[in-house]
Design a protein around this motif. Sequence first.
Motif, PDB file in Angstrom:
ATOM      1  N   PRO A  83       0.833  -1.196   0.000  1.00  0.00           N
ATOM      2  CA  PRO A  83       0.000   0.000   0.000  1.00  0.00           C
ATOM      3  C   PRO A  83       0.878   1.261   0.000  1.00  0.00           C
ATOM      4  O   PRO A  83       1.995   1.197   0.537  1.00  0.00           O
ATOM      5  CB  PRO A  83      -0.775  -0.120   1.325  1.00  0.00           C
ATOM      6  N   PRO A  84       0.424   2.356  -0.552  1.00  0.00           N
ATOM      7  CA  PRO A  84      -0.947   2.576  -1.047  1.00  0.00           C
ATOM      8  C   PRO A  84      -1.131   2.232  -2.523  1.00  0.00           C
ATOM      9  O   PRO A  84      -2.110   2.660  -3.131  1.00  0.00           O
ATOM     10  CB  PRO A  84      -1.100   4.086  -0.852  1.00  0.00           C
ATOM     11  N   SER A 104      -1.241   6.335  -8.814  1.00  0.00           N
ATOM     12  CA  SER A 104       0.008   6.790  -8.174  1.00  0.00           C
ATOM     13  C   SER A 104       0.989   7.393  -9.170  1.00  0.00           C
ATOM     14  O   SER A 104       2.038   7.909  -8.773  1.00  0.00           O
ATOM     15  CB  SER A 104       0.686   5.630  -7.439  1.00  0.00           C
ATOM     16  N   GLN A 105       0.669   7.281 -10.475  1.00  0.00           N
ATOM     17  CA  GLN A 105       1.533   7.794 -11.547  1.00  0.00           C
ATOM     18  C   GLN A 105       2.926   7.172 -11.465  1.00  0.00           C
ATOM     19  O   GLN A 105       3.920   7.815 -11.782  1.00  0.00           O
ATOM     20  CB  GLN A 105       1.604   9.329 -11.492  1.00  0.00           C
ATOM     21  N   ASP A 119      13.681  -1.428 -10.982  1.00  0.00           N
ATOM     22  CA  ASP A 119      13.586  -0.013 -11.342  1.00  0.00           C
ATOM     23  C   ASP A 119      12.128   0.431 -11.211  1.00  0.00           C
ATOM     24  O   ASP A 119      11.228  -0.397 -10.977  1.00  0.00           O
ATOM     25  CB  ASP A 119      14.070   0.209 -12.785  1.00  0.00           C
ATOM     26  N   SER A 120      11.924   1.725 -11.371  1.00  0.00           N
ATOM     27  CA  SER A 120      10.559   2.253 -11.417  1.00  0.00           C
ATOM     28  C   SER A 120      10.532   3.387 -12.429  1.00  0.00           C
ATOM     29  O   SER A 120      11.573   3.821 -12.930  1.00  0.00           O
ATOM     30  CB  SER A 120      10.111   2.746 -10.034  1.00  0.00           C
ATOM     31  N   PHE A 121       9.348   3.833 -12.760  1.00  0.00           N
ATOM     32  CA  PHE A 121       9.195   4.918 -13.728  1.00  0.00           C
ATOM     33  C   PHE A 121       7.930   5.686 -13.392  1.00  0.00           C
ATOM     34  O   PHE A 121       7.092   5.224 -12.611  1.00  0.00           O
ATOM     35  CB  PHE A 121       9.141   4.383 -15.171  1.00  0.00           C
ATOM     36  N   GLU A 126      -3.606   8.336 -15.194  1.00  0.00           N
ATOM     37  CA  GLU A 126      -3.846   7.031 -14.599  1.00  0.00           C
ATOM     38  C   GLU A 126      -3.194   5.922 -15.420  1.00  0.00           C
ATOM     39  O   GLU A 126      -2.852   6.117 -16.582  1.00  0.00           O
ATOM     40  CB  GLU A 126      -5.360   6.781 -14.493  1.00  0.00           C
ATOM     41  N   GLY A 127      -3.028   4.763 -14.776  1.00  0.00           N
ATOM     42  CA  GLY A 127      -2.553   3.569 -15.461  1.00  0.00           C
ATOM     43  C   GLY A 127      -3.598   2.475 -15.337  1.00  0.00           C
ATOM     44  O   GLY A 127      -4.036   2.152 -14.231  1.00  0.00           O
ATOM     45  N   TRP A 128      -4.022   1.900 -16.457  1.00  0.00           N
ATOM     46  CA  TRP A 128      -5.002   0.806 -16.429  1.00  0.00           C
ATOM     47  C   TRP A 128      -4.382  -0.448 -17.048  1.00  0.00           C
ATOM     48  O   TRP A 128      -3.905  -1.308 -16.352  1.00  0.00           O
ATOM     49  CB  TRP A 128      -6.281   1.203 -17.180  1.00  0.00           C
TER      50      TRP A 128
END
Length: 257
Positions: A83-84, A104-105, A119-121, A126-128
């Motif tokens: 979470p979150p 959360s973008q 890694d992250s980006f 929004e992301g679906w």
Amino acid sequence: MIARNLAALALWASLPLIACAQAPEIIRPEIVATYPHDANAFTQGLFIHDGDLFESTGQVGQSTLRRVALETGLVEQSVAIAPPIFGEGSARIGDEIFMLSWVSQRGFIFDADTFEQVDSFSYPGEGWGLTYDGNHLILSDGTPELRFLDPETMTLSHSINVTLNGRPVRRLNELEWIDGMIWANIWETRSIVRIDPESGVVDAMIDLSALIPPSVAGRRDAVANGIAWNAETGQIYVTGKLWPTLYEIRLPESNPQ
Ligand SMILES: [Ca+2]
């Protein structure tokens, strides 16, 4: 006022006639096989790699990336998304798995073997859903727009607007690149749309009505979501959020109405 409303009504009524020439085909798929599926999985992403099924799930506190045995539905490997974060779609490129989150973008990149986050980006909005066409990651966000991202930089290459009969198609959800076309679940419907990746035009609607498990019928959250394509065998799999069943489906050659 009445005259104006009548004029508007006439215009509205005329639209389907104008659009008839490009009306999409409605296809009812054949069920090839059925397999068990975790009825607690809030399915947001689904894909196949080397015969293994990979799935990402949503809900805060229940979001995961998992590898699932196709035949048994058993979760063989899983990583929890803390979470979150509300997990969303996922796709594989090489030895890495890319996964989105809802609002959360922020997206995550995992080692496909160990499920360690490497890694992250970030991305706006929004992301679906997420899928990979061999060149770009394709991202849906609940709008009619599909974004094509450069997987090296995660920057926007280009986008398309998806239309059906000339009208925008909203709520594009889980995605799958299948043989040169994009398939997309439409949130809170029983339909998958098949989209031309160049024009955004929907050329077919795949009706999953006959596949909805009786145990979730009428549940608003247990919608059809999840499409996976085995590019080597041509096999196509679909499921839904909280569905106890995963289906292998096949499209009939012709589909008499
Ligand atoms: Ca998929």
